[in-house]
Design a protein around this motif. Structure first.
Motif, PDB file in Angstrom:
ATOM      1  N   LEU A 245       0.806  -1.225   0.000  1.00  0.00           N
ATOM      2  CA  LEU A 245       0.000   0.000   0.000  1.00  0.00           C
ATOM      3  C   LEU A 245       0.838   1.274   0.000  1.00  0.00           C
TER       4      LEU A 245
ATOM      5  N   HIS B  83      -8.424  -2.242  -2.405  1.00  0.00           N
ATOM      6  CA  HIS B  83      -7.581  -2.449  -1.231  1.00  0.00           C
ATOM      7  C   HIS B  83      -7.774  -3.848  -0.671  1.00  0.00           C
TER       8      HIS B  83
ATOM      9  N   PHE C 166      -1.163   6.913  -0.959  1.00  0.00           N
ATOM     10  CA  PHE C 166      -0.678   6.446   0.337  1.00  0.00           C
ATOM     11  C   PHE C 166       0.817   6.715   0.509  1.00  0.00           C
TER      12      PHE C 166
ATOM     13  N   TRP D 272       1.085  10.315   1.362  1.00  0.00           N
ATOM     14  CA  TRP D 272       0.543  10.514   2.709  1.00  0.00           C
ATOM     15  C   TRP D 272       1.530  10.029   3.765  1.00  0.00           C
TER      16      TRP D 272
ATOM     17  N   GLU E  37      -8.457  10.930   0.081  1.00  0.00           N
ATOM     18  CA  GLU E  37      -8.321  10.143  -1.144  1.00  0.00           C
ATOM     19  C   GLU E  37      -8.062   8.671  -0.809  1.00  0.00           C
ATOM     20  N   GLY E  38      -7.236   8.425   0.206  1.00  0.00           N
ATOM     21  CA  GLY E  38      -7.002   7.054   0.643  1.00  0.00           C
ATOM     22  C   GLY E  38      -8.276   6.408   1.159  1.00  0.00           C
ATOM     23  N   ARG E  39      -9.070   7.164   1.886  1.00  0.00           N
ATOM     24  CA  ARG E  39     -10.346   6.648   2.400  1.00  0.00           C
ATOM     25  C   ARG E  39     -11.273   6.271   1.253  1.00  0.00           C
TER      26      ARG E  39
ATOM     27  N   ARG F 134      -5.456  11.787   3.019  1.00  0.00           N
ATOM     28  CA  ARG F 134      -6.218  10.828   3.824  1.00  0.00           C
ATOM     29  C   ARG F 134      -7.591  10.599   3.205  1.00  0.00           C
TER      30      ARG F 134
ATOM     31  N   ASP G 178       0.805   5.959  -4.613  1.00  0.00           N
ATOM     32  CA  ASP G 178       0.087   7.180  -4.263  1.00  0.00           C
ATOM     33  C   ASP G 178      -1.412   6.914  -4.276  1.00  0.00           C
TER      34      ASP G 178
END
Length: 448
Positions: A302, A366, A308, A311, A352-354, A350, A306
């Motif tokens: 992960l 994921h 992540f 981030w 965008e990761g969520r 965060r 990007d």
């Protein structure tokens, strides 16, 4: 899983009757270890340790130490000593047992007696084993902590107790009892519910009936664990556990994968590069040997992808200054701007990761960390097509539970099937519609 009653006595088993009368039946709650969060009255039967040891001095010493210990989730277990190896399997098959302490050499002088019991035990049931022996080097290759542990008799008794406690603290006894209770209760409930309709199955043979029942029970077991409420894991152990979230990474994975052949959704590890891939070849092609080439998509750690990766570089810097106390006079303008920029960047990454983790990005999917599987990000645009011969370079790590293989295939088809077109000038279109609405309004007023 059905078992013989725990009150069954076995003739010829030294000290068995007294052991079954002993133990701790006062119902006092367990002082749980913090990791397991178990606060429950003693189950029935009590948490149980069987000692298979022909040497009376060793056997009585271990029994005494266990009865004064707190190895079973904060309290002493019920202890069943067995002096004769010939009777050990009979005892283990008749009792609910949570941990077995096993010598290697028996009273007949056989050096492999403990190993034979372990082999037979594996074919009959699952229970953690602690070898307690003067021949530790003989069984050391069998060690698989915390399932199989080896303690030499030259060690102090507290080393043995620590090994027994480690077996309990692993959560395996709770899991085994919880699973047994749950399967038994769901099976009982379902069979009684269907009993009124049993005659309607009369035209089917035994194999068809069994297949039907197994499929329906498997679905019942899966659905009951998805329910809300205290009794979704049926039985006393399940009701005593803290109710978990309805979602858990275990819902995605099938570890180890079922069967010997590749299947859609398999998580694979390339032997040489140690990189992960996911199999998207249709299952029907795999089953009928029609796949000259396999369709694999990359699953990258992960934090290597990007947003992540970005981030992971921004978040520590922001967290280190987030709660810092401003100096007298406050932050300088430059520092305020730096802090505001860090905060916004961290928040945006965060978010965008969520979005990706929630499945709202068609390109990525994921796979959460679970057991030996790290957090991975499937990239449906990063594909390869190895030949059937090249697939020998890949190891199956896990399957994916339904419906996730179908979700991934659907997303991949949607990705590859997209058709591009020019973006319309939305502002111009809306402006035209606005003018038309205004013109229509004037015409309506003039017509009045």
């Amino acid at each position: 899983m059905s078992e013989i009653s725990d009150d069954v006595t076995r003739e010829g088993v030294t000290e068995m009757d007294s052991a079954l009368e002993g133990g701790n039946g006062d119902g006092v709650e367990i002082a749980a270890t913090p990791d397991l969060r178990v606060e429950m009255a003693e189950p029935s039967p009590e948490w149980t340790v069987v000692i298979v040891e022909d040497n009376e001095d060793y056997r009585k010493d271990v029994e005494d130490q266990l009865r004064r210990s707190d190895v079973a989730y904060g309290r002493a277990p019920r202890v069943i000593p067995v002096a004769e190896f010939a009777q050990a399997e009979e005892v283990l098959s008749a009792q609910t047992v949570d941990v077995v302490i096993l010598d290697v050499r028996d009273d007949q002088g056989r050096d492999d007696a403990g190993e034979l019991i372990l082999d037979n035990l594996k074919s009959a049931r699952f229970v953690p084993v602690v070898f307690y022996t003067a021949y530790a080097e003989r069984v050391e290759p069998l060690a698989q902590p915390p399932v199989v542990q080896v303690v030499g008799k030259e060690e102090r008794t507290d080393v043995l107790l620590s090994a027994v406690k480690a077996a309990f603290d692993s959560g395996l006894p709770i899991a085994v009892r919880g699973l047994s209770d749950h399967v038994r209760e769901v099976t009982r409930e379902y069979l009684w519910d269907i009993s009124q309709q049993w005659t309607s199955l009369g035209s089917y043979d035994a194999e068809e009936k069994t297949t039907f029942l197994v499929a329906r029970l498997a679905r019942s077991l899966e659905l009951t664990l998805s329910l809300n409420g205290e009794d979704r894991l049926r039985g006393p152990v399940g009701r005593a556990l803290t109710s978990p979230s309805n979602w858990h990474p275990s819902r995605l994975y099938v570890i180890p994968p079922i069967g010997e052949h590749f299947d859609t959704g398999d998580l694979l590890l390339h032997r040489n590069t140690q990189r992960y891939w996911v199999q998207l070849t249709p299952g029907c092609d795999l089953a009928h040997g029609k796949a000259d080439r396999h369709l694999l998509v990359a699953a990258t750690p992960l934090l290597e992808v990007d947003p992540f990766r970005a981030w992971s570089m921004i978040e520590p810097e922001w967290k280190n200054i987030e709660n810092a106390v401003a100096p007298r006079g406050g932050w300088s303008r430059e520092e305020k701007e730096r802090r505001a920029k860090l905060k916004k960047t961290s928040s945006d990454l965060r978010a965008e990761g969520r979005r990706i983790i929630l499945g709202r990005h068609d390109r990525y999917f994921h796979l959460p960390q679970f057991f030996t599987v790290p957090d991975l990000l499937i990239d449906l645009q990063h594909v390869k097509a190895p030949t059937e011969a090249e697939m020998s370079e890949y190891v199956r790590i896990s399957g994916l539970a339904s419906p996730w293989p179908q979700v991934l295939v659907n997303r991949y088809n949607r990705q590859t099937g997209r058709m591009g077109f020019d973006d319309p000038d939305a502002d111009a279109v809306l402006e035209r519609i606005s003018r038309e609405m205004m013109e229509r309004g004037r015409e309506e007023r003039n017509s009045e």
